[in-house]
Design a protein around this motif. Structure first.
Motif, PDB file in Angstrom:
ATOM      1  N   GLN A 180       0.845  -1.197   0.000  1.00 58.98           N
ATOM      2  CA  GLN A 180       0.000   0.000   0.000  1.00 58.98           C
ATOM      3  C   GLN A 180       0.874   1.238   0.000  1.00 58.98           C
ATOM      4  O   GLN A 180       1.909   1.291   0.654  1.00 58.98           O
ATOM      5  N   VAL A 181       0.423   2.267  -0.750  1.00 65.38           N
ATOM      6  CA  VAL A 181       1.109   3.541  -0.774  1.00 65.38           C
ATOM      7  C   VAL A 181       0.074   4.630  -0.530  1.00 65.38           C
ATOM      8  O   VAL A 181      -1.045   4.567  -1.042  1.00 65.38           O
ATOM      9  N   GLN A 182       0.430   5.597   0.266  1.00 65.19           N
ATOM     10  CA  GLN A 182      -0.498   6.694   0.557  1.00 65.19           C
ATOM     11  C   GLN A 182       0.200   8.025   0.385  1.00 65.19           C
ATOM     12  O   GLN A 182       1.410   8.133   0.588  1.00 65.19           O
ATOM     13  N   GLN A 183      -0.590   9.023   0.004  1.00 68.35           N
ATOM     14  CA  GLN A 183      -0.065  10.350  -0.263  1.00 68.35           C
ATOM     15  C   GLN A 183      -0.988  11.382   0.383  1.00 68.35           C
ATOM     16  O   GLN A 183      -2.219  11.292   0.275  1.00 68.35           O
ATOM     17  N   VAL A 184      -0.421  12.341   1.068  1.00 68.49           N
ATOM     18  CA  VAL A 184      -1.198  13.408   1.702  1.00 68.49           C
ATOM     19  C   VAL A 184      -1.744  14.357   0.626  1.00 68.49           C
ATOM     20  O   VAL A 184      -1.015  14.743  -0.310  1.00 68.49           O
ATOM     21  N   ILE A 185      -3.012  14.711   0.751  1.00 67.65           N
ATOM     22  CA  ILE A 185      -3.647  15.685  -0.152  1.00 67.65           C
ATOM     23  C   ILE A 185      -3.689  17.029   0.573  1.00 67.65           C
ATOM     24  O   ILE A 185      -4.135  17.117   1.730  1.00 67.65           O
ATOM     25  N   ARG A 186      -3.223  18.053  -0.077  1.00 68.58           N
ATOM     26  CA  ARG A 186      -3.139  19.382   0.539  1.00 68.58           C
ATOM     27  C   ARG A 186      -3.980  20.386  -0.253  1.00 68.58           C
ATOM     28  O   ARG A 186      -4.093  20.293  -1.476  1.00 68.58           O
ATOM     29  N   GLU A 187      -4.493  21.369   0.492  1.00 72.75           N
ATOM     30  CA  GLU A 187      -5.193  22.511  -0.108  1.00 72.75           C
ATOM     31  C   GLU A 187      -4.576  23.768   0.479  1.00 72.75           C
ATOM     32  O   GLU A 187      -4.631  23.981   1.688  1.00 72.75           O
ATOM     33  N   ASN A 188      -3.964  24.522  -0.422  1.00 69.05           N
ATOM     34  CA  ASN A 188      -3.257  25.742   0.001  1.00 69.05           C
ATOM     35  C   ASN A 188      -2.202  25.428   1.056  1.00 69.05           C
ATOM     36  O   ASN A 188      -2.042  26.152   2.036  1.00 69.05           O
ATOM     37  N   GLY A 189      -1.504  24.281   0.879  1.00 60.89           N
ATOM     38  CA  GLY A 189      -0.443  23.876   1.797  1.00 60.89           C
ATOM     39  C   GLY A 189      -0.927  23.226   3.051  1.00 60.89           C
ATOM     40  O   GLY A 189      -0.115  22.768   3.860  1.00 60.89           O
ATOM     41  N   ARG A 190      -2.238  23.111   3.237  1.00 64.79           N
ATOM     42  CA  ARG A 190      -2.775  22.503   4.446  1.00 64.79           C
ATOM     43  C   ARG A 190      -3.288  21.110   4.118  1.00 64.79           C
ATOM     44  O   ARG A 190      -4.065  20.950   3.163  1.00 64.79           O
ATOM     45  N   PRO A 191      -2.911  20.046   4.877  1.00 60.55           N
ATOM     46  CA  PRO A 191      -3.395  18.704   4.593  1.00 60.55           C
ATOM     47  C   PRO A 191      -4.891  18.594   4.872  1.00 60.55           C
ATOM     48  O   PRO A 191      -5.387  19.070   5.899  1.00 60.55           O
ATOM     49  N   VAL A 192      -5.581  17.973   3.908  1.00 64.98           N
ATOM     50  CA  VAL A 192      -7.031  17.813   4.055  1.00 64.98           C
ATOM     51  C   VAL A 192      -7.443  16.353   3.993  1.00 64.98           C
ATOM     52  O   VAL A 192      -8.607  16.027   4.274  1.00 64.98           O
ATOM     53  N   GLY A 193      -6.562  15.439   3.593  1.00 63.28           N
ATOM     54  CA  GLY A 193      -6.922  14.029   3.505  1.00 63.28           C
ATOM     55  C   GLY A 193      -5.799  13.205   2.898  1.00 63.28           C
ATOM     56  O   GLY A 193      -4.668  13.670   2.715  1.00 63.28           O
ATOM     57  N   TYR A 194      -6.132  11.937   2.603  1.00 64.02           N
ATOM     58  CA  TYR A 194      -5.160  11.007   2.045  1.00 64.02           C
ATOM     59  C   TYR A 194      -5.757  10.300   0.834  1.00 64.02           C
ATOM     60  O   TYR A 194      -6.961  10.017   0.803  1.00 64.02           O
ATOM     61  N   ILE A 195      -4.890  10.002  -0.125  1.00 63.13           N
ATOM     62  CA  ILE A 195      -5.247   9.076  -1.191  1.00 63.13           C
ATOM     63  C   ILE A 195      -4.398   7.818  -0.997  1.00 63.13           C
ATOM     64  O   ILE A 195      -3.182   7.900  -0.801  1.00 63.13           O
TER      65      ILE A 195
END
Length: 468
Positions: free
Chosen positions: A134-149
């Motif tokens: 499994q690989v996961q990547q942090v999702i950011r909005e305007n530099g702020r983390p909002v979730g994971y894929i």
């Protein structure tokens, strides 16, 4: 332990040592193979995961602080709908790990989130009892983390392949070692067979069977050198034993004769009273025989000492003219009694680099023989001449000479040429043996030329450059 056990043990040790060394190399090779296969499989898997992550990451959008898939058509792809054919699992979660969206092939299952401080993480886990990577990547909005894929792929087939490979290697390793040990043991047995032949032949040799020799191999390798060296050693041992037997026999004979004479003289002397003159005569005769025995023992000890090379040589400058003069003084009474004349002729260098003690013995024996076997009036010629870096010391007499058939044996211990033809000349036959042995040790040439009834010439060749 019998010989067979010793041979078997030696053969087993060779095979075992070779097998252990080769087994270590094989183990390293097997580990390298497993590592390469494992790294290749999982590197490929990580590349596929990275490709899927990148592809889906750019399909993710963020709305009201929550990530979502902007293109739902991707979920209809076969790889997300079926489990059987290389499925790829995709999930979208918020920061707390709550699933926002997931691929249809996950059905009621969900991917476990790995809460890691890193933006990107790769790890192994399980899904419904199946091993996945499994690989996961942090999702950011305007530099702020909002979730994971999160993207995952099953690795149970890969692990099954690696497990099969591990089993094959673990089974093959002892099998290869066993085969290698048996084959090496067979080759070791074949290789040491010539050595066993050497041992068998050598074990049959004894004092009564010293003529046996080890068969020389055709191939000129280390074993050829060993066999050749052993044969040469046995030849030297055989000659030494022959010399010892001959020396013991001759020495006992030479000592037995004067002892028998002394015993017989004393037995005759005590049979009846004798006059004072008779006692003096017989006792003087016995004293002479004892002197002869003492001289013989001295020569035997001297010869034995040089045969074993126990005496260390002390090299130095030797004046042959001065040494000759001293020897002639020692034999002056006999020279005068036999009406002999001695001429000393020196041309060139009369000094040599040699052992003074041994040089004195050699010259004394040669000169004493010339005096002993000459009868006056006669002349003994002694010459010292130098030619081509060699100093020749020659003693020539006009005595009884030596038969040509005896020349080759005259240097043997206790050998005397035709002793019955001149019983008045006393001797043990050791003088020239001692001279010959000393010449070998000093590197001095020794030649004898003689003609029966005309005289003898003895020449010693001293290399004058020995000091350098």
């Amino acid at each position: 332990m019998n010989n067979t056990g010793m041979r078997s043990s030696y053969r087993n040790r060779i095979a075992l040592n070779f097998t252990l060394g080769t087994g270590l190399l094989i183990a390293l090779i097997f580990l390298l193979i497993y590592y390469i296969v494992s790294a290749t499989v999982f590197n490929r898997l990580e590349k596929d995961l990275g490709y899927e992550l990148e592809k889906h990451f750019y399909e993710v959008g963020v709305q009201r602080g929550q990530p979502y898939f902007a293109d739902k058509a991707e979920w209809l792809e076969r790889e997300h709908s079926e489990l059987e054919i290389n499925p790829v699992f995709v999930a979208l979660t918020n920061l707390s790990g709550k699933v926002i969206d997931k691929s249809p092939n996950l059905k009621n299952d969900s991917l476990k989130l790995h809460f890691s401080p890193a933006d990107h993480a790769v790890f192994k886990t399980t899904l419904h009892g199946l091993a996945i990577e499994q690989v996961q990547q942090v999702i950011r909005e305007n530099g702020r983390p909002v979730g994971y894929i999160v993207v995952a792929m099953p690795i149970d087939e890969s692990e099954r392949v690696l497990l099969n490979l591990k089993v094959v290697l673990l089974i093959a390793f002892p099998a290869v070692l066993a085969i290698l040990f048996i084959f090496t043991r067979y080759l070791a047995g074949r290789s040491i067979q010539p050595v066993l032949t050497v041992i068998e032949t050598a074990s049959k040799m004894s004092n009564s069977n010293m003529g046996s020799r080890i068969p020389v191999p055709f191939v000129q390798d280390e074993l050829y050198l060993l066999v050749t060296t052993l044969n040469e050693l046995m030849t030297r041992v055989e000659h030494a034993i022959d010399r010892e037997k001959r020396f013991t026999s001759d020495a006992s004979h030479e000592l037995r004769t004067p002892l028998a004479v002394i015993k017989g003289t004393l037995e005759v002397l005590i049979r009846k009273p004798r006059s004072a003159d008779e006692y003096v005569e017989k006792i003087s005769f016995c004293i002479g025989e004892m002197d002869r025995i003492n001289h013989l023992v001295d020569q035997l000890l001297l010869l034995a000492r040089f045969e074993s090379q126990q005496k260390a040589m002390t090299m130095g400058i030797v004046d042959l003219s001065e040494l000759t003069a001293n020897i002639l003084v020692r034999h002056q009474q006999q020279i005068v009694e036999k009406n002999l004349s001695v001429d000393l002729d020196t041309v060139g260098i009369d000094t040599v680099y040699s052992d003074p003690y041994m040089a004195d013995i050699m010259l004394d024996n040669i000169i004493s023989n010339a005096v002993k076997y000459s009868s006056g009036p006669a002349r003994i010629a002694i010459s010292i001449a130098t030619s081509e870096q060699i100093t020749y010391y020659t003693v020539a007499d006009k005595g009884i000479g030596i038969d040509s058939n005896d020349i080759s044996r005259i240097r043997d211990a206790f050998y005397r040429s035709a002793p019955l033809s001149h019983p008045e000349v006393k001797g043990s036959g050791l003088g020239l043996s001692i001279v010959s042995r000393m010449c070998e040790m000093l590197g001095v040439g020794f030649t004898i030329q003689s003609e029966l009834g005309k005289g003898t010439q003895v020449t010693l060749s001293f290399p004058i450059l020995s000091q350098s």
